[in-house]
Motif scaffolding. Structure first.
Motif, short mmCIF file in Angstrom:
data_model
loop_
_atom_site.label_atom_id
_atom_site.label_comp_id
_atom_site.label_asym_id
_atom_site.label_seq_id
_atom_site.Cartn_x
_atom_site.Cartn_y
_atom_site.Cartn_z
N VAL A 164 19.33 -12.67 16.04
CA VAL A 164 19.81 -11.60 16.91
C VAL A 164 18.65 -10.69 17.31
O VAL A 164 18.51 -10.29 18.48
N ILE A 165 17.79 -10.37 16.35
CA ILE A 165 16.63 -9.51 16.63
C ILE A 165 15.71 -10.16 17.64
O ILE A 165 15.22 -9.50 18.58
N LEU A 166 15.46 -11.46 17.48
CA LEU A 166 14.60 -12.16 18.44
C LEU A 166 15.25 -12.24 19.82
O LEU A 166 14.57 -12.16 20.85
N ALA A 167 16.57 -12.39 19.84
CA ALA A 167 17.28 -12.41 21.12
C ALA A 167 17.18 -11.04 21.79
O ALA A 167 17.02 -10.95 23.02
N MET A 168 17.28 -9.99 21.00
CA MET A 168 17.13 -8.64 21.55
C MET A 168 15.75 -8.45 22.17
O MET A 168 15.61 -7.85 23.23
N ARG A 169 14.74 -8.99 21.52
CA ARG A 169 13.39 -8.91 22.07
C ARG A 169 13.31 -9.64 23.41
O ARG A 169 12.73 -9.13 24.38
N GLN A 170 13.91 -10.82 23.48
CA GLN A 170 13.89 -11.60 24.71
C GLN A 170 14.63 -10.87 25.83
O GLN A 170 14.16 -10.82 26.97
N VAL A 171 15.76 -10.27 25.51
CA VAL A 171 16.52 -9.52 26.51
C VAL A 171 15.69 -8.34 27.02
O VAL A 171 15.65 -8.04 28.21
N GLY A 172 14.99 -7.68 26.10
CA GLY A 172 14.13 -6.57 26.50
C GLY A 172 13.02 -7.01 27.43
O GLY A 172 12.68 -6.30 28.39
N GLN A 173 12.47 -8.18 27.16
CA GLN A 173 11.40 -8.70 28.02
C GLN A 173 11.92 -9.06 29.41
O GLN A 173 11.20 -8.93 30.40
N LEU A 174 13.18 -9.52 29.48
CA LEU A 174 13.78 -9.89 30.75
C LEU A 174 14.26 -8.68 31.55
O LEU A 174 14.44 -8.77 32.76
N MET A 175 14.43 -7.57 30.87
CA MET A 175 14.98 -6.38 31.51
C MET A 175 13.99 -5.79 32.52
O MET A 175 12.79 -5.72 32.28
N SER A 176 14.50 -5.38 33.66
CA SER A 176 13.66 -4.76 34.68
C SER A 176 13.02 -3.48 34.16
O SER A 176 13.62 -2.74 33.39
N SER A 177 11.80 -3.21 34.59
CA SER A 177 11.11 -1.98 34.18
C SER A 177 11.87 -0.74 34.64
O SER A 177 11.75 0.34 34.05
N SER A 178 12.69 -0.88 35.68
CA SER A 178 13.47 0.26 36.17
C SER A 178 14.53 0.68 35.17
O SER A 178 15.09 1.78 35.28
N LEU A 179 14.80 -0.17 34.18
CA LEU A 179 15.83 0.10 33.18
C LEU A 179 15.22 0.33 31.80
O LEU A 179 15.92 0.25 30.78
N LYS A 180 13.93 0.64 31.77
CA LYS A 180 13.25 0.86 30.49
C LYS A 180 12.50 2.19 30.51
O LYS A 180 11.28 2.24 30.59
N GLU A 181 13.26 3.28 30.49
CA GLU A 181 12.75 4.64 30.31
C GLU A 181 12.01 5.21 31.52
O GLU A 181 11.42 6.27 31.43
N THR A 182 12.00 4.50 32.63
CA THR A 182 11.27 4.97 33.81
C THR A 182 12.11 5.88 34.69
O THR A 182 11.57 6.51 35.62
N SER A 183 13.40 5.92 34.45
CA SER A 183 14.34 6.72 35.26
C SER A 183 14.38 6.26 36.71
O SER A 183 14.66 7.05 37.61
N GLU A 184 14.12 4.99 36.94
CA GLU A 184 14.13 4.45 38.29
C GLU A 184 15.39 3.65 38.59
O GLU A 184 15.60 3.18 39.71
N GLY A 185 16.25 3.46 37.59
CA GLY A 185 17.46 2.67 37.79
C GLY A 185 18.59 3.19 36.93
O GLY A 185 18.48 4.21 36.26
N GLY A 186 19.70 2.47 36.97
CA GLY A 186 20.84 2.86 36.16
C GLY A 186 21.39 4.22 36.53
O GLY A 186 21.40 4.62 37.69
N LEU A 187 21.83 4.97 35.54
CA LEU A 187 22.42 6.29 35.77
C LEU A 187 21.44 7.28 36.37
O LEU A 187 21.82 8.17 37.13
N ALA A 188 20.16 7.11 36.05
CA ALA A 188 19.14 8.03 36.57
C ALA A 188 19.02 7.94 38.09
O ALA A 188 18.61 8.90 38.75
N ALA A 189 19.38 6.79 38.64
CA ALA A 189 19.23 6.59 40.08
C ALA A 189 20.52 6.82 40.87
O ALA A 189 20.55 6.62 42.08
#
Length: 299
Positions: free
Chosen positions: A254-279
């Motif tokens: 599960v931990i390794l899958a979480m890492r893979q999901v994080g790698q696949l996630m757009s940078s706009s959804l990783k603390e940049t405030s460029e996507g999701g609720l921030a946008a």
């Protein structure tokens, strides 16, 4: 067996083979690694717990407001509802939610907290442990010891995946905190080392893919309420594991899958405030309101 914190299975195997709790072997190992005594290492963890408890108390101040104006006072509202018997899902859950909000609101007001594992997820573990401590009159010593189990799970996640929202999204922050809390709770309620592993896996699976999208780049919206969700998830995962329900996918996978999901996630959804609720329109409006007309990159 010297712990390397490479896998959860390593922790389970070491504890099971020595007929000890994970917390006991971690405390002993940390004392050895730090060339210290178990008493001094325990005292350091106890101090961290005391800071957690104080952050709950301070965060329940109904007059508390963050500099941005986005947060403050929510924890006190939930606590009032619990105290007056007006919440709907029980005393324990109500108090846990109010505590999770309290710590994270106090953090947004620049209060002293324990980053467990991060400032953005600082409310989950204190809320889980302090609420059950108060509800079931659990000795402080047992609570502090459970933090060693929680920390060991966090070390494995940090080493094999990530605990940073900028790298793995909120699954790496609130998700990890929830897994760490679930592990501590499971050990507190006499779960086996394998049950601790299963609770960790279940909690992480439940938050898989959770994005990090802070409005205006501040650790307030939606971060604070996600901490409240995180403690409820920890209770769920621990309850399932303690009932003997196993995770079909092992914790380490599960931990390794979480890492893979994080790698696949757009940078706009990783603390940049460029996507999701921030946008969202409201997210951008709040950002401009706080930082000026040219501050929102979401539009």
């Amino acid at each position: 067996m010297k712990l390397k914190y490479n896998t959860v299975e390593e922790l389970v195997s070491a504890a099971s083979s020595s007929n000890k709790k994970i917390s006991e072997i971690v405390l002993e190992q940390q004392a050895e690694d730090m060339e210290s005594t178990t008493e001094l290492v325990y005292a350091t963890m106890e101090n961290s717990f005391d800071v957690m408890r104080q952050s709950v108390i301070s965060g329940l101040d109904e007059t508390l407001r963050s500099p941005s104006g986005l947060s403050g006072g929510a924890a006190a509202k939930v606590k009032k509802a619990v105290d007056e018997g007006k919440n709907h899902y029980g005393h324990l859950l109500g108090n846990a939610i109010s505590m999770a909000l309290a710590v994270t609101e106090f953090n947004s007001c620049m209060g002293k907290i324990v980053a467990a594992p991060t400032a953005g997820s600082c409310g989950v573990i204190p809320a889980a442990l302090i609420s059950v401590m108060d509800e079931y009159d659990i000795p402080k010593h047992d609570i502090v010891m459970s933090l060693f189990t929680s920390s060991a799970i966090g070390m494995v996640i940090a080493k094999c995946a990530s605990i940073a929202g900028a790298e793995g999204g909120c699954q790496a922050e609130v998700g990890s905190a929830s897994a760490m809390a679930a592990a501590a709770l499971t050990e507190l309620f006499d779960g086996t080392p394998q049950m601790v592993s299963d609770s960790c896996a279940i909690a992480l699976k439940n938050t898989m893919g959770l994005v990090c999208d802070p409005v205006a780049g501040l650790v307030e919206v939606p971060c604070i309420k996600r901490n409240a969700m995180g403690v409820a998830n920890a209770f769920t995962a621990s309850e399932l594991a303690c009932a003997g329900i196993k995770s079909v996918i092992p914790a380490d996978e599960v931990i390794l899958a979480m890492r893979q999901v994080g790698q696949l996630m757009s940078s706009s959804l990783k603390e940049t405030s460029e996507g999701g609720l921030a946008a969202t329109p409201t997210g951008c409006r709040l950002c401009r309101q706080i930082f000026g007309p040219d501050s929102c990159g979401g539009e």
